[in-house]
Design a protein around this motif. Sequence first.
Motif, PDB file in Angstrom:
ATOM      1  N   ASP A   9     -66.290  10.262-101.724  1.00 30.18           N
ATOM      2  CA  ASP A   9     -65.706  10.628-100.428  1.00 30.18           C
ATOM      3  C   ASP A   9     -64.245  10.215-100.323  1.00 30.18           C
ATOM      4  OD1 ASP A   9     -68.429  10.839-100.182  1.00 30.18           O
ATOM      5  OD2 ASP A   9     -68.571   9.751 -98.284  1.00 30.18           O
ATOM      6  N   ASP A  10     -63.751   9.493-101.318  1.00 29.36           N
ATOM      7  CA  ASP A  10     -62.377   8.978-101.244  1.00 29.36           C
ATOM      8  C   ASP A  10     -61.385  10.133-101.182  1.00 29.36           C
ATOM      9  OD1 ASP A  10     -63.774   6.697-101.587  1.00 29.36           O
ATOM     10  OD2 ASP A  10     -62.712   6.002-103.364  1.00 29.36           O
ATOM     11  N   ILE A  11     -60.287   9.882-100.519  1.00 31.83           N
ATOM     12  CA  ILE A  11     -59.287  10.931-100.335  1.00 31.83           C
ATOM     13  C   ILE A  11     -57.891  10.311-100.389  1.00 31.83           C
ATOM     14  CG2 ILE A  11     -59.460  10.712 -97.806  1.00 31.83           C
ATOM     15  CD1 ILE A  11     -58.790  13.680 -97.580  1.00 31.83           C
ATOM     16  N   VAL A  12     -56.965  11.058-100.961  1.00 31.25           N
ATOM     17  CA  VAL A  12     -55.561  10.655-100.876  1.00 31.25           C
ATOM     18  C   VAL A  12     -54.926  11.520 -99.791  1.00 31.25           C
ATOM     19  CG1 VAL A  12     -53.352  10.474-102.063  1.00 31.25           C
ATOM     20  CG2 VAL A  12     -55.463   9.980-103.294  1.00 31.25           C
ATOM     21  N   LEU A  13     -54.465  10.865 -98.736  1.00 32.88           N
ATOM     22  CA  LEU A  13     -53.915  11.575 -97.584  1.00 32.88           C
ATOM     23  C   LEU A  13     -52.670  10.819 -97.127  1.00 32.88           C
ATOM     24  CD1 LEU A  13     -54.808  14.028 -95.815  1.00 32.88           C
ATOM     25  CD2 LEU A  13     -55.904  12.385 -94.296  1.00 32.88           C
ATOM     26  N   HIS A  14     -51.601  11.555 -96.846  1.00 26.90           N
ATOM     27  CA  HIS A  14     -50.339  10.916 -96.456  1.00 26.90           C
ATOM     28  C   HIS A  14     -49.861   9.929 -97.522  1.00 26.90           C
ATOM     29  CE1 HIS A  14     -51.767  12.495 -92.684  1.00 26.90           C
ATOM     30  NE2 HIS A  14     -52.651  11.537 -92.506  1.00 26.90           N
ATOM     31  N   MET A 120     -63.824  22.776-101.291  1.00 25.72           N
ATOM     32  CA  MET A 120     -63.054  21.790-100.499  1.00 25.72           C
ATOM     33  C   MET A 120     -63.532  20.382-100.829  1.00 25.72           C
ATOM     34  SD  MET A 120     -64.594  22.414 -96.639  1.00 25.72           S
ATOM     35  CE  MET A 120     -64.250  24.163 -96.537  1.00 25.72           C
ATOM     36  N   GLY A 121     -62.648  19.421-100.614  1.00 26.64           N
ATOM     37  CA  GLY A 121     -62.996  18.025-100.822  1.00 26.64           C
ATOM     38  C   GLY A 121     -63.967  17.550 -99.755  1.00 26.64           C
ATOM     39  N   PHE A 122     -64.534  16.367 -99.992  1.00 24.45           N
ATOM     40  CA  PHE A 122     -65.556  15.868 -99.083  1.00 24.45           C
ATOM     41  C   PHE A 122     -65.067  15.754 -97.637  1.00 24.45           C
ATOM     42  CE2 PHE A 122     -67.731  12.627 -96.720  1.00 24.45           C
ATOM     43  CZ  PHE A 122     -69.062  12.952 -96.903  1.00 24.45           C
ATOM     44  N   GLN A 123     -63.910  15.138 -97.448  1.00 24.74           N
ATOM     45  CA  GLN A 123     -63.440  14.911 -96.071  1.00 24.74           C
ATOM     46  C   GLN A 123     -63.035  16.220 -95.388  1.00 24.74           C
ATOM     47  OE1 GLN A 123     -64.186  12.189 -94.782  1.00 24.74           O
ATOM     48  NE2 GLN A 123     -64.400  10.846 -96.555  1.00 24.74           N
ATOM     49  N   ASP A 124     -62.543  17.173 -96.173  1.00 20.88           N
ATOM     50  CA  ASP A 124     -62.276  18.502 -95.628  1.00 20.88           C
ATOM     51  C   ASP A 124     -63.553  19.100 -95.052  1.00 20.88           C
ATOM     52  OD1 ASP A 124     -59.596  18.653 -96.191  1.00 20.88           O
ATOM     53  OD2 ASP A 124     -59.741  20.599 -97.197  1.00 20.88           O
ATOM     54  N   TYR A 125     -64.618  18.954 -95.818  1.00 26.52           N
ATOM     55  CA  TYR A 125     -65.911  19.473 -95.381  1.00 26.52           C
ATOM     56  C   TYR A 125     -66.462  18.668 -94.215  1.00 26.52           C
ATOM     57  CZ  TYR A 125     -71.051  19.611 -95.415  1.00 26.52           C
ATOM     58  OH  TYR A 125     -72.367  19.661 -95.039  1.00 26.52           O
ATOM     59  N   PHE A 126     -66.452  17.345 -94.385  1.00 27.47           N
ATOM     60  CA  PHE A 126     -67.195  16.491 -93.467  1.00 27.47           C
ATOM     61  C   PHE A 126     -66.473  16.314 -92.136  1.00 27.47           C
ATOM     62  CE2 PHE A 126     -69.462  12.716 -91.992  1.00 27.47           C
ATOM     63  CZ  PHE A 126     -70.746  12.979 -92.438  1.00 27.47           C
ATOM     64  N   VAL A 127     -65.171  16.041 -92.208  1.00 26.01           N
ATOM     65  CA  VAL A 127     -64.417  15.724 -90.989  1.00 26.01           C
ATOM     66  C   VAL A 127     -63.703  16.962 -90.457  1.00 26.01           C
ATOM     67  CG1 VAL A 127     -62.591  14.268 -90.002  1.00 26.01           C
ATOM     68  CG2 VAL A 127     -64.151  13.323 -91.724  1.00 26.01           C
ATOM     69  N   LYS A 128     -62.875  17.578 -91.315  1.00 24.31           N
ATOM     70  CA  LYS A 128     -62.058  18.706 -90.843  1.00 24.31           C
ATOM     71  C   LYS A 128     -62.938  19.874 -90.401  1.00 24.31           C
ATOM     72  CE  LYS A 128     -57.662  20.793 -92.257  1.00 24.31           C
ATOM     73  NZ  LYS A 128     -56.797  20.995 -93.442  1.00 24.31           N
ATOM     74  N   ASN A 129     -63.998  20.140 -91.166  1.00 20.82           N
ATOM     75  CA  ASN A 129     -64.890  21.255 -90.832  1.00 20.82           C
ATOM     76  C   ASN A 129     -66.203  20.787 -90.205  1.00 20.82           C
ATOM     77  OD1 ASN A 129     -63.603  23.910 -91.797  1.00 20.82           O
ATOM     78  ND2 ASN A 129     -63.242  22.532 -93.524  1.00 20.82           N
ATOM     79  N   HIS A 130     -66.236  19.533 -89.762  1.00 21.16           N
ATOM     80  CA  HIS A 130     -67.385  18.987 -89.022  1.00 21.16           C
ATOM     81  C   HIS A 130     -68.711  19.263 -89.730  1.00 21.16           C
ATOM     82  CE1 HIS A 130     -64.278  18.697 -85.975  1.00 21.16           C
ATOM     83  NE2 HIS A 130     -64.068  19.994 -86.107  1.00 21.16           N
ATOM     84  N   HIS A 131     -68.742  19.224 -91.070  1.00 29.36           N
ATOM     85  CA  HIS A 131     -69.917  19.537 -91.896  1.00 29.36           C
ATOM     86  C   HIS A 131     -70.755  20.661 -91.296  1.00 29.36           C
ATOM     87  CE1 HIS A 131     -72.245  16.866 -89.247  1.00 29.36           C
ATOM     88  NE2 HIS A 131     -71.474  15.856 -89.566  1.00 29.36           N
ATOM     89  N   SER A 132     -70.053  21.715 -90.864  1.00 31.76           N
ATOM     90  CA  SER A 132     -70.768  22.817 -90.213  1.00 31.76           C
ATOM     91  C   SER A 132     -70.555  24.141 -90.947  1.00 31.76           C
ATOM     92  CB  SER A 132     -70.331  22.934 -88.752  1.00 31.76           C
ATOM     93  OG  SER A 132     -68.980  23.314 -88.688  1.00 31.76           O
ATOM     94  N   VAL A 133     -70.137  24.074 -92.210  1.00 34.16           N
ATOM     95  CA  VAL A 133     -70.043  25.297 -93.009  1.00 34.16           C
ATOM     96  C   VAL A 133     -71.139  25.255 -94.079  1.00 34.16           C
ATOM     97  CG1 VAL A 133     -67.571  25.667 -92.631  1.00 34.16           C
ATOM     98  CG2 VAL A 133     -68.321  24.242 -94.549  1.00 34.16           C
ATOM     99  N   THR A 134     -71.547  26.421 -94.536  1.00 32.13           N
ATOM    100  CA  THR A 134     -72.621  26.497 -95.524  1.00 32.13           C
ATOM    101  C   THR A 134     -72.114  26.051 -96.896  1.00 32.13           C
ATOM    102  OG1 THR A 134     -73.653  28.310 -94.316  1.00 32.13           O
ATOM    103  CG2 THR A 134     -74.291  28.046 -96.635  1.00 32.13           C
TER     104      THR A 134
END
Lengths: 281, 281
Positions: A9-14, A120-134
């Motif tokens: 789930d790690d992400i490099v952001l900013h 997409m990366g984990f956080q893109d899926y989980f947070v940005k897309n609210h884990h609501s995509v298939t």
Amino acid sequence: LTAIVNVGDDIVLHGLTICPDLDTITYTLAGLNNEELGWGLTGETWRVMSELRELGGEAWFGLGDRDLATHLYRSERLRNGATKAEVTKELCARHGVAVELIPVTNDIFETVLDTELGPMGFQDYFVKNHHSVTVNAITFNQDNAAVSRPALDALFSSERIVIAPSNPLLSLAPLLHFPDVRAALANRRQDVVAVSPIVGGSAIKGPADRLLGEFGYAVSPVGVARYLYDHFGTIIGTWVIDEADAAYEEELVSLGYNVAVTTTMMTTPENEERLAKAVLS
Amino acid sequence: LTAIVNVGDDIVLHGLTICPDLDTITYTLAGLNNEELGWGLTGETWRVMSELRELGGEAWFGLGDRDLATHLYRSERLRNGATKAEVTKELCARHGVAVELIPVTNDIFETVLDTELGPMGFQDYFVKNHHSVTVNAITFNQDNAAVSRPALDALFSSERIVIAPSNPLLSLAPLLHFPDVRAALANRRQDVVAVSPIVGGSAIKGPADRLLGEFGYAVSPVGVARYLYDHFGTIIGTWVIDEADAAYEEELVSLGYNVAVTTTMMTTPENEERLAKAVLS
């Protein structure tokens, strides 16, 4: 007590290296978790994020001011050559956490979800897309990542191995994906106890129920057991399931597992203790 | 009005790309500079830094919470492929800054000081060591850094080129180090007006006086002119010096410069206007 922790789930952001699972466990064990939010630090403020939003920056991943200090600290240490394991040890020491937390690997290892909107990366899926995509598939972006030596040592030398009631597809898979982890567990199967993350037909937290369905598995302890067996082989000796799922005991036994039925929802200290005893007995 | 800005002071710290000169100019032109501190943003808070200090992190370089948003924004944009020039434009637009700021280069270019304590980056020297160690040489860590096209265009097309009263060794040298910059200035020498950073025997700000001495130059407008000539050739047509230094006019004229004497300390709006007129006339 040693915890081998997912880093997929790690992400490099900013420019910052953020390790949400390691941090959440550290904060929680230190008694610093934000109970209102369910994530992050208690007593948190949001000055940087609010300024970043005004600048038009990426602000979908909430980083509190206190939390940011963790990410600044880690990013600087990593840049100076420290491993994730070393930084984790330092942060735990600073917060007085006695449990040993070990990132499963110090190498680059990122969960990638192949979704209806593309990969997409984990956080893109989980947070940005609210884990609501298939989700169609879950893969890992890595370059021959290796299990860290202390993690393997712990798997070989500990009295018991407990698989936490985490999301089997998103949180357990990135650990079990490593052949060395699977081999260690298969080798000691009778010492491996897994707590079901599905209780009464739904996930304790997060999208495990939805994902199990999308991947063609029943949303039940049996579905989880089958998913893990299909993907990672014979690695679990005992399933601990909730009383709400007592009906699944027979099927799990028929699949070759020992089964313990208890209250698995850690909603009170008494429940936590009861579960801990079940897991250790 | 276009400002070509030094990036030799830039530093990557905590994973963040920090451009102190670009930011200071942006904040100042936006009226957001912190007048109490003399650097940073007005209305600043220090939550992240104070938490980082508690974690035992590197906290010698003060990064306010508001300021951090700038660095997070820039670092994320750079990681996504934007140039420093593009990020600068975006931040200026966001802050309503009308002056065009152009980083002299978008490439890696870092001032390195060879000091009595060994080689160190600019901020290590300036902030961490309070610019109080002896400097033996100033070099630049770069990999064929090129002057950005818009910076060169501005040098060729602008009516007048003003060299600001900055530290000649630390702030002008990283700009004049580029052969293309020197060639443009040499070519248009009569349009190049420099304002002396030494007034009445000391630097307007910072360690320019100490450094001039360490490098064997007089701490006077003549010392600055000689230093720049020795290192960068004939690039300046006119020196603007302060009334306190009127005695140096004759020597500067004998060295081939035009000279204007006025009040160069920008302590009041009237002084600022007088200096601007002198520079443009």
